[in-house]
Design an enzyme around this catalytic site. Structure first.
Site, PDB file in Angstrom:
ATOM      1  N   GLY A 109      84.974 -59.683  -2.338  1.00  0.00           N
ATOM      2  CA  GLY A 109      85.335 -58.527  -1.518  1.00  0.00           C
ATOM      3  C   GLY A 109      84.179 -57.670  -1.071  1.00  0.00           C
ATOM      4  O   GLY A 109      84.372 -56.736  -0.292  1.00  0.00           O
TER       5      GLY A 109
ATOM      6  N   HIS B 154      60.229 -55.375  11.435  1.00  0.00           N
ATOM      7  CA  HIS B 154      60.962 -56.088  12.484  1.00  0.00           C
ATOM      8  C   HIS B 154      62.454 -55.851  12.312  1.00  0.00           C
ATOM      9  O   HIS B 154      62.886 -55.207  11.343  1.00  0.00           O
ATOM     10  CB  HIS B 154      60.639 -57.587  12.467  1.00  0.00           C
ATOM     11  CG  HIS B 154      61.045 -58.299  11.219  1.00  0.00           C
ATOM     12  ND1 HIS B 154      60.347 -58.193  10.031  1.00  0.00           N
ATOM     13  CD2 HIS B 154      62.093 -59.128  10.959  1.00  0.00           C
ATOM     14  CE1 HIS B 154      60.938 -58.924   9.105  1.00  0.00           C
ATOM     15  NE2 HIS B 154      61.996 -59.505   9.639  1.00  0.00           N
TER      16      HIS B 154
ATOM     17  N   HIS C  35      57.240 -64.124  14.644  1.00  0.00           N
ATOM     18  CA  HIS C  35      58.366 -64.361  13.730  1.00  0.00           C
ATOM     19  C   HIS C  35      59.519 -64.879  14.575  1.00  0.00           C
ATOM     20  O   HIS C  35      59.370 -65.117  15.774  1.00  0.00           O
ATOM     21  CB  HIS C  35      58.701 -63.064  12.997  1.00  0.00           C
ATOM     22  CG  HIS C  35      59.714 -63.213  11.903  1.00  0.00           C
ATOM     23  ND1 HIS C  35      59.730 -64.283  11.037  1.00  0.00           N
ATOM     24  CD2 HIS C  35      60.776 -62.424  11.541  1.00  0.00           C
ATOM     25  CE1 HIS C  35      60.734 -64.143  10.191  1.00  0.00           C
ATOM     26  NE2 HIS C  35      61.382 -63.037  10.484  1.00  0.00           N
TER      27      HIS C  35
ATOM     28  N   ASP D 189      54.192 -62.595   2.946  1.00  0.00           N
ATOM     29  CA  ASP D 189      55.470 -63.303   3.012  1.00  0.00           C
ATOM     30  C   ASP D 189      55.396 -64.639   2.265  1.00  0.00           C
ATOM     31  O   ASP D 189      54.527 -65.463   2.532  1.00  0.00           O
ATOM     32  CB  ASP D 189      55.797 -63.520   4.496  1.00  0.00           C
ATOM     33  CG  ASP D 189      57.061 -64.318   4.735  1.00  0.00           C
ATOM     34  OD1 ASP D 189      57.818 -64.545   3.776  1.00  0.00           O
ATOM     35  OD2 ASP D 189      57.285 -64.703   5.898  1.00  0.00           O
TER      36      ASP D 189
ATOM     37  N   SER E 106      61.535 -72.616  11.574  1.00  0.00           N
ATOM     38  CA  SER E 106      61.498 -71.431  10.726  1.00  0.00           C
ATOM     39  C   SER E 106      60.654 -70.331  11.362  1.00  0.00           C
ATOM     40  O   SER E 106      59.759 -70.589  12.174  1.00  0.00           O
ATOM     41  CB  SER E 106      60.930 -71.798   9.355  1.00  0.00           C
ATOM     42  OG  SER E 106      60.793 -70.641   8.548  1.00  0.00           O
TER      43      SER E 106
ATOM     44  N   HIS F 264      58.980 -68.389   9.274  1.00  0.00           N
ATOM     45  CA  HIS F 264      58.097 -68.041   8.158  1.00  0.00           C
ATOM     46  C   HIS F 264      56.950 -69.044   8.026  1.00  0.00           C
ATOM     47  O   HIS F 264      57.108 -70.237   8.304  1.00  0.00           O
ATOM     48  CB  HIS F 264      58.888 -67.980   6.857  1.00  0.00           C
ATOM     49  CG  HIS F 264      59.987 -66.963   6.866  1.00  0.00           C
ATOM     50  ND1 HIS F 264      59.790 -65.652   6.515  1.00  0.00           N
ATOM     51  CD2 HIS F 264      61.298 -67.075   7.211  1.00  0.00           C
ATOM     52  CE1 HIS F 264      60.935 -64.989   6.628  1.00  0.00           C
ATOM     53  NE2 HIS F 264      61.865 -65.835   7.044  1.00  0.00           N
TER      54      HIS F 264
ATOM     55  N   HIS G 189      58.552 -61.099  -0.770  1.00  0.00           N
ATOM     56  CA  HIS G 189      59.591 -61.684   0.078  1.00  0.00           C
ATOM     57  C   HIS G 189      59.952 -63.107  -0.370  1.00  0.00           C
ATOM     58  O   HIS G 189      59.526 -64.086   0.229  1.00  0.00           O
ATOM     59  CB  HIS G 189      59.136 -61.700   1.545  1.00  0.00           C
ATOM     60  CG  HIS G 189      60.296 -61.823   2.516  1.00  0.00           C
ATOM     61  ND1 HIS G 189      60.976 -63.007   2.724  1.00  0.00           N
ATOM     62  CD2 HIS G 189      60.886 -60.920   3.329  1.00  0.00           C
ATOM     63  CE1 HIS G 189      61.928 -62.821   3.626  1.00  0.00           C
ATOM     64  NE2 HIS G 189      61.901 -61.560   4.009  1.00  0.00           N
TER      65      HIS G 189
END
Length: 575
Positions: free
Chosen positions: A68, A93, A161, A215, A386, A388, A410
């Site tokens: 939920g 971003h 990105h 990252d 991707s 990344h 990240h």
């Protein structure tokens, strides 16, 4: 006179040098409040002197056991105690895992927000939905610009990105420079022609980077991430000589992907319709801000698709993650009001699964195939790349930045750990690499760096309009109800005569179907009667004790008969 002037100048110079030395010896605190050992809810606090700056404030999608729950956001208990020091929120971003929690943060303390034009354009829709757009000060900052927040000088560095207008952020302080890459990859042929500014990162590295935060999402993947243009070439191949109606599901925020879809559709004479609220909102913002180039009469409304033949249509939709209420899912399961999947349709899922969504995506693909559609997804063709960086790109950033200290960010622990291994390969020392956890405090100075403690951190669950009112106990009850069902025992007791006037009646929800289990229901009612009579005969009229006794005894009886443990809820009324 000249000697006196020299003495005075020397004195002033000495004071300035002492002040500069004092500032350099000041410690910078780095406090991740989300985004470590997990995917999503990225948020980091930076403290210097009396100033605090927030970098990103994102959400995470709920796990399967969070029944939920709509979304998960970071715990900002620590920030509430520091709200008078917060100078602003800086955004790297416009993805949900970086901006999704901002409306909830701004409701607690109204501070200015800084981001690039598209990032703030996407955020505006969220703030408007929450009714706080008019009270929020949004500041557009372009890549390459520098602005001041208290003692921090904040520099935006152009990046690449899977969304336009992404930036890395350099925080300049007298103590040193902290470079945060944001989410990034090195794309030498980006759709907008703006490559990541590696030159500026190298320049910062030459001058000295105190801490690099980078990252780690793709740290397990070798080589380089493919360019976004690779997907465009695949679209071109798929569209060529195709006579089917084409559906393409992708992330709403990936406007470069959508631009390539539109370019290919125009090349092959197709009209483009858009389905999904988030897709419509992001597309509208991108067009308004000039981030997309769409030829006139290319876009049509979803209501108009009946006017065109199948080979003239492309429908861009949300639902690439198999979300239950997304447009693609509703189309697949015949729940969409305006369009459903038909035999010989072609569906392209132009995205990779976010961890945890694999089953949902698989269900949608299976349903699409049952409908007779052809489905193309990542494992079958290059329909997604991707956003990344892979290992070689991560090494390039480490080589250019030459940081004194390094913190992988990240990602889950396995991603952070692999990124640490890459840094060690690049010659960094173990003691200079910090594997942090959410809530830990890293203090940095020119002399040293160390973890000095923790602050409150964790997750806050959002359920509808409720923020934080659903906790582990409620989730446990929901899980219990979903697995074993509910038994309600209703009865009325006369306190004067100490007798049961009505009941006990047994109500079953999600446990057994009454008509098919009449014998079991009658046995449970008799057991409840025995328990109540036993309590009344011993003058036990304390409602709490009676309810506890009823739950325990009836629960044991039901388990002995069914090996199941439904939630038992006694409802006792007195007259």
């Amino acid at each position: 006179m000249s000697k006196l002037y020299e003495i005075r100048r020397s004195s002033v110079q000495k004071k300035n040098e002492e002040k500069a030395t004092h500032q350099r010896n000041k410690k910078i605190k780095v406090i991740p409040l989300g985004g470590l050992h997990e995917i999503g809810k990225n948020m980091t606090a930076f403290e210097y002197g009396s100033d605090l700056l927030l970098l990103d404030a994102g959400l995470a999608f709920p796990d399967d056991d969070m029944l939920g729950i709509d979304m998960v956001i970071p715990d900002i208990t620590y920030l509430q105690k520091q709200k008078n020091r917060i100078r602003g929120i800086v955004i790297t971003h416009g993805h949900e895992d970086h901006i999704g929690a901002i409306p909830y943060v701004l409701k607690e303390f109204n501070v200015p927000v800084f981001g690039t034009k598209l990032t703030l354009g996407i955020l505006r829709n969220k703030l408007e939905e929450h009714g706080i757009l008019d009270t929020t000060k949004l500041n557009v900052i372009n890549p390459g610009e520098v602005f001041r927040l208290g003692e921090f000088k904040v520099e935006f560095i152009r990046s690449n990105h899977s969304i336009a207008d992404a930036v890395a952020v350099a925080l300049h302080t007298p103590t040193g420079v902290i470079l945060h890459t944001g989410d990034f990859k090195i794309d030498s042929t980006p759709i907008d022609g703006e490559m990541i500014d590696l030159g500026r990162i190298g320049e910062l590295g030459k001058n000295g980077v105190l801490l690099l935060m980078s990252d780690s999402t793709n740290a397990e993947r070798k080589g380089y991430t493919m360019s976004e243009r690779t997907v465009g070439a695949t679209f071109d191949h798929v569209f060529d000589n195709c006579t089917k109606r084409i559906f393409i599901a992708t992330f709403a925020s990936n406007i470069h992907r959508v631009q390539q879809i539109i370019n290919t559709a125009v090349k092959y004479g197709r009209k483009v319709a858009v389905s999904g609220r988030s897709m419509e909102n992001v597309l509208a913002a991108a067009i308004e801000l000039g981030y997309m180039d769409i030829p006139k009469n290319t876009l049509i409304k979803l209501d108009e698709i009946g006017r065109y033949s199948k080979e003239q249509l492309v429908i861009v939709t949300t639902g690439s993650q198999g979300e239950t209420m997304s447009a693609l899912s509703r189309m697949a399961f015949a729940g969409h009001k305006k369009v459903n999947i038909e035999p010989d349709d072609l569906v392209i899922i132009s995205a990779s699964p976010i961890p945890g969504n694999e089953k949902a995506i698989s269900n949608v693909i299976n349903e699409l195939l049952k409908k007779g559609a052809e489905v193309i997804y990542e494992s079958l063709a290059d329909v997604h790349v991707s956003g990344h960086a892979c290992q070689e790109e991560l090494k390039i950033i480490l080589a250019l930045a030459k940081p004194r200290y390094f913190m992988p960010v990240h990602g889950e622990f396995k991603h952070l750990s692999r990124h640490r291994s890459l840094a060690l390969q690049m010659g960094m020392k173990t003691k200079d690499i910090f594997m942090m956890e959410n809530g830990q405090v890293l203090e940095l100075s020119q002399k040293d760096a160390k973890i000095t403690g923790t602050v409150p951190s964790g997750r806050v669950l959002v359920d509808g309009l409720g923020v934080g009112d659903v906790g582990s106990i409620v989730l446990r009850d929901r899980k219990h109800l979903s697995e074993d069902g509910l038994i309600v025992v209703v009865m009325t007791i006369d306190q004067a005569t100490k007798t049961a006037v009505a009941g006990p009646d047994i109500i079953s929800r999600g446990f057994v179907y009454v008509r098919e289990s009449e014998d079991l229901m009658e046995s449970m009612r008799e057991k409840a009667c025995d328990v109540v009579e036993d309590c009344l005969s011993h003058n036990t009229l304390d409602w709490a004790s009676l309810k506890t006794h009823l739950k325990n005894e009836l629960g044991s009886f039901i388990f002995s008969k069914t090996k199941r443990k439904p939630m038992i809820l006694p409802v006792i009324m007195d007259i």
